[in-house]
Structures are given as structure tokens and as C-alpha cells.
Design an enzyme around this catalytic site. Sequence first.
Site: not given
Length: 359
Positions: A162, A261
Site C-alpha cells: 500500500e 486486498e
Amino acid sequence: MNRIIQTLIFFLLFISCHRDDINKSFSESEKLEFISAIDISRYPEISNSNPIFYDFEGNQKDFLNIIKENGVNTIRLKLWVNPSDEHSGFNEVKQFSQTLKTKGFKIWLTLHYSDTWADQSNQETPMQWQGLPFAALKDSVYNYTQKVVNEINPHYIQIGNEINSGLLHPYGHISNNYPQFIELMKAGISAVRSNSNDTKIILHYAGIEGSDWFFNEVSSLDYDIIGLSYYPIWHGKSLDNLKTTMQNLSETYNKKILIAETAYPFTLKWNDWTNNIVGLDTQLILPEYPATPEGQREFIKHIKTITKETKNGIGFCYWGAELIAWKGTQSTNASPWENQTLFDFDNKVLPVMREFMNE
């Protein structure tokens, strides 16, 4: 002479067409290899408490066998440089990866380049790398990544986790130190390319908003797959927006794309005294996807459909599939996610697991 030239031209055309057919076949085979993944990074820790899991028929069965039998083909694991204990460290991840490979799973590693959680808000440089001259830091990134590739040999690898704001702060902050961010990313990527012809590289962005800006910023990098996190609680409740974003990114940057995710609750109740992250109706997509076993299944079914319908879409990963309340119902420091796992509060597999099968 003319006959020789004609023969040569024909031969070259044949080779060219044959090569196109090979490329086309390879491309088609890649599309068929849809990634049905789950992230079970904490399973080695959880397994120490010897929880018992049950299949759809209520039979006691090994956790890994249950997920394998229901279509999961790839396991995603986080990797920390020097964690405070052995969990998610190199030795644990290497050993667990070997176990998973023997069961036929592909391995997807997410390198946090940190000793702890790295995400869009936190990208803390590992303690042993802090204070290094920048050239030495790049060497550390290269050498560490090279070790991971050579000793674990993952099928997929994320250079960072991320990385909306970059990685290895403050050195590689994407806004404050963009040139250094690019150099650090290139060091990690180079380590993969120099040591593996097969490992696919994923760049992972959390969310939808700002994703086009980010992937434009990294367009000079050599990578294979765009990865996005998508959780309704943080990234908006419009699956149409997710679909449009994925299509636009895929077409603009001509990359494979996946959901790195996602997760969704099967209930808003709890099974321990650790505060859950999702616990309110306002955090859900209603009325389409209530917090029920079927609501959870329908949400993931839609995620899977969006990915399959996206040009270059190659799969999805469910995060926290293993995070049951493994420390008992009274624990205040266990799972904030037990209402979003793939198993109910009795550790019986939930209907959502059926969506991992590739028809």
C-alpha cells in the site's frame, strides 16, 4: 533468384505468424490462470493454539486442506524485516511458504520493507537500516529482496505494501523525495529481475481515489501487475466506481490488474473482546450486501465478477481469512476481524468460500 527470395519471404512470414500465435496462446493461458487468493499471514501464529476447523459438512478438517479443496490457489503472506518476534519474519515466512508449496499453492509475498505494518499511512524504515547513507539503503533493499527471491522463490512479489505515500520514510516519500522513491523501487525491482525469470512484480495502491495519479507516477518502473486494496469502509461503497477505475487503469497503463486486498463481514457481532474494525451498518453496502453469510458471499462474487470482466483482470485476494478469535472469547488483544474471516464463530467454513472456485 526470384524463387529464393519468394521462399525467404514466405519463411519469414511463417515465423512471424507462428510467433504471434505463440504470444496469443501465452496471453490466453495467462487469462485462464485466475488468481483466487487469500491472505493468511497470521496462520502460523494462530495454528499454535491448535484451533479446530470444519468443512461444509461439519467434518473436522485441516485448515489448509479446506481452503485448497474449495478453490484457493494462491496464498498471500506479509514479510517484515526484523519483527519484534518471529511472526511474519523471514524464517517463519520461508518455512510456511515451503509447506504451502508442497500442498500446491502459489506464493504471493508482500514485502513491507519495515519491521512492522506498512500501509498508506505508515512506512517506517527498518531499525537496522535507519540512518544509513542513501546509497547503502539502496544496497540494503537490493540485497534483502535478492535474498527473499533466491530463498523463497515466490510466484508473485509486492515491492512495498500500500505504497500510496511511498516507502521507507523519510527516504522514499513519494511527494517529498520522489527521485529517491523511484531509486528505491528500482533497487527492489532490479533484485527480482536479476534473480528470477518467473516471479511477477506487483505494485500495490490502497483504494480507488488517486490511483490514476499514483500509477502515472510509477509509469517508468518495470512491473507486471497493478494491485488495489478495496474495502467499502475506507474506499467508498460504489462497486461501479471500482469497476470503472480498474478498467481505466488497465487500459491506460496496459498492465494486468487484480484486487490485492478486500474483505466483508458475515455478521456485525463479535466473538472476543477485541474491538472489531467493522461493526456498524453505516460501514456496509446496503441493502445489497448485508452483514450475513450470504451477503458476504454476494459481495465477493461481485468482486470476482468485476475482476473477470475487466480487461487484463487476473484475480483477487481476500485479506484476513484466518483471523478467528484464536485467543478465546474473553481476549482483548486478539482478532479485530473475526466477523470478516472465511469461517464462522464455530470455525466452520462459510458459503463465501465457494466463490474461490474457478468455473
